[in-house]
Design a protein around this motif. Structure first.
Motif, mmCIF file in Angstrom:
data_model
loop_
_atom_site.group_PDB
_atom_site.id
_atom_site.type_symbol
_atom_site.label_atom_id
_atom_site.label_comp_id
_atom_site.label_asym_id
_atom_site.label_seq_id
_atom_site.Cartn_x
_atom_site.Cartn_y
_atom_site.Cartn_z
ATOM 1 N N ARG A 1 10.217 20.480 40.721
ATOM 2 C CA ARG A 1 11.269 20.715 39.718
ATOM 3 C C ARG A 1 12.226 21.796 40.185
ATOM 4 N NH1 ARG A 1 6.680 20.584 36.545
ATOM 5 N NH2 ARG A 1 6.746 22.843 36.216
ATOM 6 N N LEU A 2 11.676 22.843 40.794
ATOM 7 C CA LEU A 2 12.526 23.932 41.288
ATOM 8 C C LEU A 2 13.488 23.436 42.350
ATOM 9 C CD1 LEU A 2 13.208 26.938 41.375
ATOM 10 C CD2 LEU A 2 11.334 27.254 42.980
ATOM 11 N N SER A 3 13.001 22.589 43.239
ATOM 12 C CA SER A 3 13.842 22.027 44.294
ATOM 13 C C SER A 3 14.986 21.195 43.704
ATOM 14 C CB SER A 3 12.988 21.165 45.230
ATOM 15 O OG SER A 3 13.791 20.510 46.186
ATOM 16 N N GLU B 1 6.880 11.705 44.139
ATOM 17 C CA GLU B 1 6.900 11.120 42.798
ATOM 18 C C GLU B 1 6.143 11.946 41.767
ATOM 19 O OE1 GLU B 1 5.585 7.105 42.907
ATOM 20 O OE2 GLU B 1 7.204 6.412 44.221
ATOM 21 N N THR B 2 5.051 12.577 42.164
ATOM 22 C CA THR B 2 4.229 13.303 41.194
ATOM 23 C C THR B 2 4.039 14.758 41.616
ATOM 24 O OG1 THR B 2 2.102 12.830 42.269
ATOM 25 C CG2 THR B 2 2.972 11.163 40.740
ATOM 26 N N GLU B 3 3.708 15.595 40.641
ATOM 27 C CA GLU B 3 3.441 16.995 40.936
ATOM 28 C C GLU B 3 2.207 17.148 41.817
ATOM 29 O OE1 GLU B 3 5.274 19.376 40.563
ATOM 30 O OE2 GLU B 3 6.631 19.027 38.889
ATOM 31 N N MET C 1 1.254 18.371 49.286
ATOM 32 C CA MET C 1 2.104 18.595 50.456
ATOM 33 C C MET C 1 2.241 20.090 50.737
ATOM 34 S SD MET C 1 6.047 17.354 51.198
ATOM 35 C CE MET C 1 5.615 15.671 51.620
ATOM 36 N N MET C 2 2.365 20.898 49.686
ATOM 37 C CA MET C 2 2.429 22.351 49.872
ATOM 38 C C MET C 2 1.166 22.856 50.553
ATOM 39 S SD MET C 2 4.149 24.279 46.613
ATOM 40 C CE MET C 2 2.642 24.145 45.667
ATOM 41 N N ASN C 3 0.015 22.455 50.019
ATOM 42 C CA ASN C 3 -1.242 22.929 50.587
ATOM 43 C C ASN C 3 -1.443 22.443 52.017
ATOM 44 O OD1 ASN C 3 -1.794 24.277 48.256
ATOM 45 N ND2 ASN C 3 -3.430 22.923 47.564
ATOM 46 N N ALA C 4 -0.953 21.240 52.310
ATOM 47 C CA ALA C 4 -1.051 20.736 53.684
ATOM 48 C C ALA C 4 -0.240 21.605 54.639
ATOM 49 C CB ALA C 4 -0.573 19.279 53.741
#
Length: 316
Positions: A235-237, A272-274, A280-283
């Protein structure tokens, strides 16, 4: 020079009450910190190695959290391997933190000469294209270095900060962080000033690995554990119309230099989803930390919130 003042930003100021006797211990520690920052790297490394061995013997809450985090994230490692990793992390922390004040006691030229950047072309391309940018920055020990360095180059960042309990250290840390420009907002200010600043051209400094509880998180994998992961980056992006560049800062124990690695922007993003965004962030964090896990702040409450509502693992 760009005017970074924003009345909504956090602006702690010096107060005469900072000279009260209750802060004399703090000022003494600040004096020692300034002196330690001038020591050669090898001296600080030797001292940190001794201190790390002593610290590991203590049954402190920080040690408990670190051992729980390492056991949950790396169950495939033996106890000996995890203990060795913890000790290396404490040595890294000690050596870096003894030089933490160098960003204030040393010059801008010194900071430039003692920092190595890999992947700088990714950020340069973003700036040349006029693209708004969010930097995805994990909690490594050297987390403050990129913000100060980039601001010294005329690329100020905007971040969200938590007020320190000690008013003197809070004021001094704020002065160091924004000495070359930039903005910091307290969390209670909300996300709107942060988004507005990104739209104005500031680099958003986003810390993706805090556990904010189940109301603000989704549960996804983090190494071998399941972690309550912040859910707002997608959402921030969108709201700030910004691309997301993963960035990781480290302190090289061999050379005594700061190192910054910047990855290409996440693409496609947001997904598509949070849950997909969080994973992806954790990866990204896993990719950075797989080669240098000792750089990470394993002492944080990374896994406090459990997906099944079970007891905080640090209290077991």
């Amino acid at each position: 020079m760009k005017d970074h003042f924003d009345p909504q930003a956090y602006h702690p100021h010096f107060k005469w009450s900072f000279l009260h006797p209750k802060f004399w211990g703090t000022w003494l520690a600040v004096g020692f910190a300034a002196l330690f920052s001038l020591l050669p790297h090898r001296v600080r490394l030797a001292l940190a190695t001794v201190f790390a061995g002593l610290i590991m013997k203590r049954k402190s809450k920080a040690n408990i959290r670190a051992r729980v985090n390492l056991a949950m994230c790396f169950p495939e490692k033996s106890d000996e391997e995890r203990e060795a990793l913890l000790k290396q992390s404490l040595i890294t922390a000690g050596t870096y933190l003894m030089g933490f004040a160098a960003m204030s006691t040393r010059s801008r030229k010194w900071l430039e000469q003692n920092t190595v950047i890999k992947g700088e072309e990714h950020l340069t391309a973003q700036r040349h294209s006029g693209q708004n940018t969010i930097l995805l920055v994990p909690h490594t020990w050297a987390i403050d270095v990129p913000a100060v360095l980039l601001a010294s180059r005329g690329l100020p960042v905007v971040g969200m900060a938590k007020k320190q309990k000690n008013d003197v250290t809070d004021w001094l840390m704020h002065k160091q962080r924004v000495q070359y420009g930039g903005r910091l907002y307290e969390r209670r200010s909300g996300i709107k000033p942060f988004i507005r600043s990104i739209k104005e051209g500031y680099l958003g400094y986003y810390l993706p690995d805090e556990d904010l509880g189940p109301e603000h998180s989704v549960f996804v994998d983090f190494f071998a554990a399941t972690k309550a992961t912040m859910s707002g980056l997608g959402r921030l992006s969108k709201l700030s119309k910004a691309s997301v560049l993963p960035l990781c800062a480290s302190y090289n124990l061999e050379t005594g230099q700061y190192e910054i690695e910047i990855k290409p922007p996440l693409d496609p993003f947001p997904l598509e989803t949070e849950e997909q965004n969080a994973r992806m962030m954790n990866a990204c964090l896993e990719e950075f930390l797989s080669n240098s896990p000792e750089q990470y702040m394993w002492i944080l409450r990374l896994l406090k919130t459990r997906p099944d509502g079970t007891l905080n693992p640090y209290k077991k």
